[in-house]
Design a protein around this motif. Structure first.
Motif, PDB file in Angstrom:
ATOM      1  N   VAL A 207      70.746  38.249  85.492  1.00 17.63           N
ATOM      2  CA  VAL A 207      69.919  37.257  84.808  1.00 17.63           C
ATOM      3  C   VAL A 207      70.439  35.881  85.188  1.00 17.63           C
ATOM      4  O   VAL A 207      71.658  35.658  85.215  1.00 17.63           O
ATOM      5  N   THR A 208      69.540  34.965  85.512  1.00 19.74           N
ATOM      6  CA  THR A 208      69.931  33.580  85.743  1.00 19.74           C
ATOM      7  C   THR A 208      69.884  32.835  84.419  1.00 19.74           C
ATOM      8  O   THR A 208      68.855  32.822  83.736  1.00 19.74           O
ATOM      9  N   ILE A 209      71.002  32.241  84.027  1.00 20.15           N
ATOM     10  CA  ILE A 209      71.054  31.442  82.804  1.00 20.15           C
ATOM     11  C   ILE A 209      71.099  29.964  83.196  1.00 20.15           C
ATOM     12  O   ILE A 209      71.749  29.585  84.168  1.00 20.15           O
ATOM     13  N   GLU A 210      70.399  29.144  82.427  1.00 18.21           N
ATOM     14  CA  GLU A 210      70.245  27.723  82.770  1.00 18.21           C
ATOM     15  C   GLU A 210      70.469  26.856  81.539  1.00 18.21           C
ATOM     16  O   GLU A 210      69.922  27.157  80.465  1.00 18.21           O
ATOM     17  N   ASP A 211      71.241  25.799  81.686  1.00 17.00           N
ATOM     18  CA  ASP A 211      71.468  24.903  80.558  1.00 17.00           C
ATOM     19  C   ASP A 211      70.408  23.811  80.514  1.00 17.00           C
ATOM     20  O   ASP A 211      69.483  23.774  81.348  1.00 17.00           O
ATOM     21  N   GLU A 212      70.540  22.920  79.548  1.00 21.85           N
ATOM     22  CA  GLU A 212      69.534  21.879  79.339  1.00 21.85           C
ATOM     23  C   GLU A 212      69.421  20.929  80.525  1.00 21.85           C
ATOM     24  O   GLU A 212      68.357  20.374  80.791  1.00 21.85           O
ATOM     25  N   GLY A 213      70.530  20.776  81.273  1.00 21.68           N
ATOM     26  CA  GLY A 213      70.517  19.879  82.421  1.00 21.68           C
ATOM     27  C   GLY A 213      70.068  20.518  83.712  1.00 21.68           C
ATOM     28  O   GLY A 213      70.098  19.870  84.771  1.00 21.68           O
ATOM     29  N   GLY A 214      69.673  21.784  83.676  1.00 20.66           N
ATOM     30  CA  GLY A 214      69.205  22.454  84.879  1.00 20.66           C
ATOM     31  C   GLY A 214      70.298  23.140  85.689  1.00 20.66           C
ATOM     32  O   GLY A 214      70.025  23.695  86.757  1.00 20.66           O
ATOM     33  N   ASN A 215      71.547  23.131  85.204  1.00 20.59           N
ATOM     34  CA  ASN A 215      72.631  23.848  85.885  1.00 20.59           C
ATOM     35  C   ASN A 215      72.484  25.344  85.633  1.00 20.59           C
ATOM     36  O   ASN A 215      72.173  25.767  84.516  1.00 20.59           O
ATOM     37  N   LYS A 216      72.749  26.142  86.661  1.00 18.23           N
ATOM     38  CA  LYS A 216      72.491  27.578  86.574  1.00 18.23           C
ATOM     39  C   LYS A 216      73.726  28.401  86.919  1.00 18.23           C
ATOM     40  O   LYS A 216      74.612  27.954  87.636  1.00 18.23           O
ATOM     41  N   ALA A 217      73.742  29.627  86.393  1.00 14.19           N
ATOM     42  CA  ALA A 217      74.774  30.611  86.712  1.00 14.19           C
ATOM     43  C   ALA A 217      74.140  31.994  86.612  1.00 14.19           C
ATOM     44  O   ALA A 217      73.073  32.165  86.015  1.00 14.19           O
ATOM     45  N   TYR A 244      80.737  41.684  97.632  1.00 12.96           N
ATOM     46  CA  TYR A 244      80.618  40.723  98.717  1.00 12.96           C
ATOM     47  C   TYR A 244      80.601  39.309  98.147  1.00 12.96           C
ATOM     48  O   TYR A 244      80.178  39.075  97.012  1.00 12.96           O
ATOM     49  N   GLY A 245      81.033  38.363  98.971  1.00 10.24           N
ATOM     50  CA  GLY A 245      81.119  36.977  98.508  1.00 10.24           C
ATOM     51  C   GLY A 245      79.806  36.421  98.015  1.00 10.24           C
ATOM     52  O   GLY A 245      79.748  35.730  97.004  1.00 10.24           O
ATOM     53  N   GLY A 246      78.711  36.740  98.680  1.00 10.04           N
ATOM     54  CA  GLY A 246      77.418  36.188  98.290  1.00 10.04           C
ATOM     55  C   GLY A 246      76.725  36.940  97.183  1.00 10.04           C
ATOM     56  O   GLY A 246      75.636  36.555  96.758  1.00 10.04           O
ATOM     57  N   GLU A 247      77.332  38.031  96.690  1.00 13.73           N
ATOM     58  CA  GLU A 247      76.689  38.859  95.670  1.00 13.73           C
ATOM     59  C   GLU A 247      77.400  38.804  94.329  1.00 13.73           C
ATOM     60  O   GLU A 247      77.069  39.560  93.418  1.00 13.73           O
ATOM     61  N   LYS A 248      78.381  37.936  94.195  1.00 16.49           N
ATOM     62  CA  LYS A 248      79.161  37.893  92.957  1.00 16.49           C
ATOM     63  C   LYS A 248      78.405  37.159  91.851  1.00 16.49           C
ATOM     64  O   LYS A 248      77.831  36.099  92.084  1.00 16.49           O
ATOM     65  N   PRO A 249      78.417  37.706  90.635  1.00 15.12           N
ATOM     66  CA  PRO A 249      77.891  36.950  89.496  1.00 15.12           C
ATOM     67  C   PRO A 249      78.937  35.944  89.022  1.00 15.12           C
ATOM     68  O   PRO A 249      80.115  36.034  89.380  1.00 15.12           O
ATOM     69  N   ASN A 250      78.510  35.012  88.203  1.00 13.24           N
ATOM     70  CA  ASN A 250      79.464  34.084  87.582  1.00 13.24           C
ATOM     71  C   ASN A 250      80.090  34.676  86.325  1.00 13.24           C
ATOM     72  O   ASN A 250      81.263  34.414  86.033  1.00 13.24           O
ATOM     73  N   PHE A 251      79.289  35.463  85.605  1.00 14.86           N
ATOM     74  CA  PHE A 251      79.766  36.090  84.370  1.00 14.86           C
ATOM     75  C   PHE A 251      79.335  37.548  84.391  1.00 14.86           C
ATOM     76  O   PHE A 251      78.172  37.859  84.662  1.00 14.86           O
ATOM     77  N   ASN A 267      86.905  34.222  90.872  1.00 12.78           N
ATOM     78  CA  ASN A 267      85.982  33.241  90.296  1.00 12.78           C
ATOM     79  C   ASN A 267      84.877  33.877  89.456  1.00 12.78           C
ATOM     80  O   ASN A 267      83.811  33.282  89.263  1.00 12.78           O
ATOM     81  N   ILE A 268      85.132  35.062  88.942  1.00 15.12           N
ATOM     82  CA  ILE A 268      84.200  35.731  88.033  1.00 15.12           C
ATOM     83  C   ILE A 268      84.846  35.831  86.654  1.00 15.12           C
ATOM     84  O   ILE A 268      85.977  36.299  86.525  1.00 15.12           O
ATOM     85  N   HIS A 269      84.124  35.379  85.653  1.00 16.04           N
ATOM     86  CA  HIS A 269      84.544  35.611  84.278  1.00 16.04           C
ATOM     87  C   HIS A 269      83.988  36.969  83.860  1.00 16.04           C
ATOM     88  O   HIS A 269      82.778  37.187  83.873  1.00 16.04           O
ATOM     89  N   MET A 270      84.868  37.896  83.505  1.00 10.22           N
ATOM     90  CA  MET A 270      84.457  39.258  83.185  1.00 10.22           C
ATOM     91  C   MET A 270      84.932  39.646  81.791  1.00 10.22           C
ATOM     92  O   MET A 270      86.061  39.355  81.410  1.00 10.22           O
ATOM     93  N   ILE A 271      84.038  40.294  81.053  1.00  8.50           N
ATOM     94  CA  ILE A 271      84.435  40.914  79.795  1.00  8.50           C
ATOM     95  C   ILE A 271      84.016  42.376  79.814  1.00  8.50           C
ATOM     96  O   ILE A 271      82.965  42.727  80.362  1.00  8.50           O
ATOM     97  N   GLU A 303      76.787  21.955  88.599  1.00  8.34           N
ATOM     98  CA  GLU A 303      75.968  22.377  89.729  1.00  8.34           C
ATOM     99  C   GLU A 303      76.622  23.492  90.542  1.00  8.34           C
ATOM    100  O   GLU A 303      75.953  24.180  91.324  1.00  8.34           O
ATOM    101  N   ILE A 304      77.902  23.737  90.360  1.00  8.79           N
ATOM    102  CA  ILE A 304      78.612  24.781  91.106  1.00  8.79           C
ATOM    103  C   ILE A 304      78.630  26.097  90.343  1.00  8.79           C
ATOM    104  O   ILE A 304      78.479  27.174  90.916  1.00  8.79           O
ATOM    105  N   GLY A 305      78.806  26.050  89.034  1.00  6.02           N
ATOM    106  CA  GLY A 305      78.887  27.272  88.237  1.00  6.02           C
ATOM    107  C   GLY A 305      79.500  27.008  86.883  1.00  6.02           C
ATOM    108  O   GLY A 305      79.245  25.965  86.261  1.00  6.02           O
ATOM    109  N   ILE A 306      80.338  27.913  86.414  1.00  2.00           N
ATOM    110  CA  ILE A 306      80.950  27.818  85.091  1.00  2.00           C
ATOM    111  C   ILE A 306      82.188  26.927  85.164  1.00  2.00           C
ATOM    112  O   ILE A 306      83.107  27.182  85.946  1.00  2.00           O
ATOM    113  N   THR A 307      82.209  25.885  84.347  1.00  2.23           N
ATOM    114  CA  THR A 307      83.372  24.994  84.308  1.00  2.23           C
ATOM    115  C   THR A 307      84.264  25.264  83.101  1.00  2.23           C
ATOM    116  O   THR A 307      85.471  24.994  83.150  1.00  2.23           O
TER     117      THR A 307
END
Length: 318
Positions: A207-217, A244-251, A267-271, A303-307
């Protein structure tokens, strides 16, 4: 090879289990209609080589199912769902493995979680699979079930699952027992009768999640098929290593193991999402703990991902 389905002999040749020339099994060319249905004589009834043949058939059916799903996803043209959140912080709930229909499903905890989410102003909850307990998962499961059969467990879910907040879910191996034995995908049926339940797919979904400013993860829900390991983090760590590098989720939210863990790796936050089911006799016999509770997750994006990431687990001890 028969006209419909795949014979055990061809499968063994494809796997190189017999001496001589390798055979070829074109699994992807089997359509959903003609592959692995009981009425299609995939394996001759006269063929009987014991438990090994049964395992071969089950492995082949599972591989074919997963290949059909992958092919359907590649050809469907469907885009990854976009979920928009207001404010600088993206806030959502995560839980898993509710196993509705089992005597050990923790309904009090499930309703407590949704009351907590409602009080916190949460508008979306993500469920990492095994919404229902299914059937014929292991010997003796029938004695742990309060409701038997797909229709009964779907109705039980409608009666008992909280509906005040939108829930997005994947189906896990227990849910898919009905798919395996009867061709019934209970995820579709639950979504059809419960407006608050949104079915994302079998085993995993992005799922793509997007904040109010249009940043996505990218948020991924995953319900693996492997068993528990000695170390809680082993399976999740190996899964992340294999991406693979291009297939990683952010969360990443992992269900199935009934365990709780937070890990930041590659660079993946995992629970690991925990469980909303008490420890069953099956788990007791195998010394498997049930870590009951639910998550409240808060993310800040750029704009890069999760800060920034705040993941709070709310445990339940009874």
């Amino acid at each position: 090879m028969e006209e419909e389905g795949v014979t055990l002999q061809a499968y063994r040749k494809a796997r190189g289990r017999k001496e001589g020339k390798w055979g070829h099994v074109d699994l992807l060319n089997n359509t959903e209609e003609d592959a692995f249905h009981p009425e299609h004589d995939i394996i001759s009834e006269e063929t009987n080589h014991g438990d090994e043949d049964v395992r071969d058939r089950e492995d082949l059916e599972e591989e074919n199912r997963r290949l059909r799903i992958q092919l359907r996803n590649l050809t469907s043209g469907e885009r990854i769902p976009l979920h928009k959140f207001g404010g600088d912080w993206i806030r959502f709930g995560v839980l898993s493995d509710t196993h509705l229909g089992s005597y050990y499903a923790h309904l009090d905890l499930l309703h407590l979680a949704y009351r907590f989410y409602e009080k916190e102003g949460i508008t979306k909850v993500y469920h990492s699979g095994d919404l229902c307990d299914g059937e014929r998962m292991y010997r003796g499961q029938e004695y742990e079930l309060e409701t038997h059969g797909a229709d009964a467990q779907i109705a039980y879910c409608k009666r008992n699952y909280p509906d005040m907040i939108d829930t997005y879910f994947v189906t896990g191996n227990h849910d898919l027992s009905f798919w395996k034995h009867a061709g019934i995908d209970i995820g579709d049926r639950i979504e059809a009768i419960m407006p608050s339940m949104h079915y994302l797919g079998q085993d995993w979904a992005d799922v793509t999640i997007e904040d109010e400013g249009g940043n996505k993860a990218t948020l991924r829900l995953l319900h693996p098929g492997k068993g528990s390991s000695y170390a809680i983090s082993y399976v999740s760590q190996k899964y992340i290593e294999a991406l693979y590098g291009g297939e990683k989720p952010n969360f990443l939210c992992i269900g199935h193991f009934h365990k709780v863990e937070y890990l930041f790796y590659r660079n993946i936050h995992m629970i690991q999402s925990g469980t909303v089911e008490r420890q069953t006799p099956f788990m007791q016999r195998r010394n498997l703990a049930a870590m009951t509770g639910f998550w409240l997750v808060e993310l800040m994006l750029d704009e890069i991902g999760i800060t920034r990431c705040r993941a709070e687990f709310i445990p339940q001890y009874t």
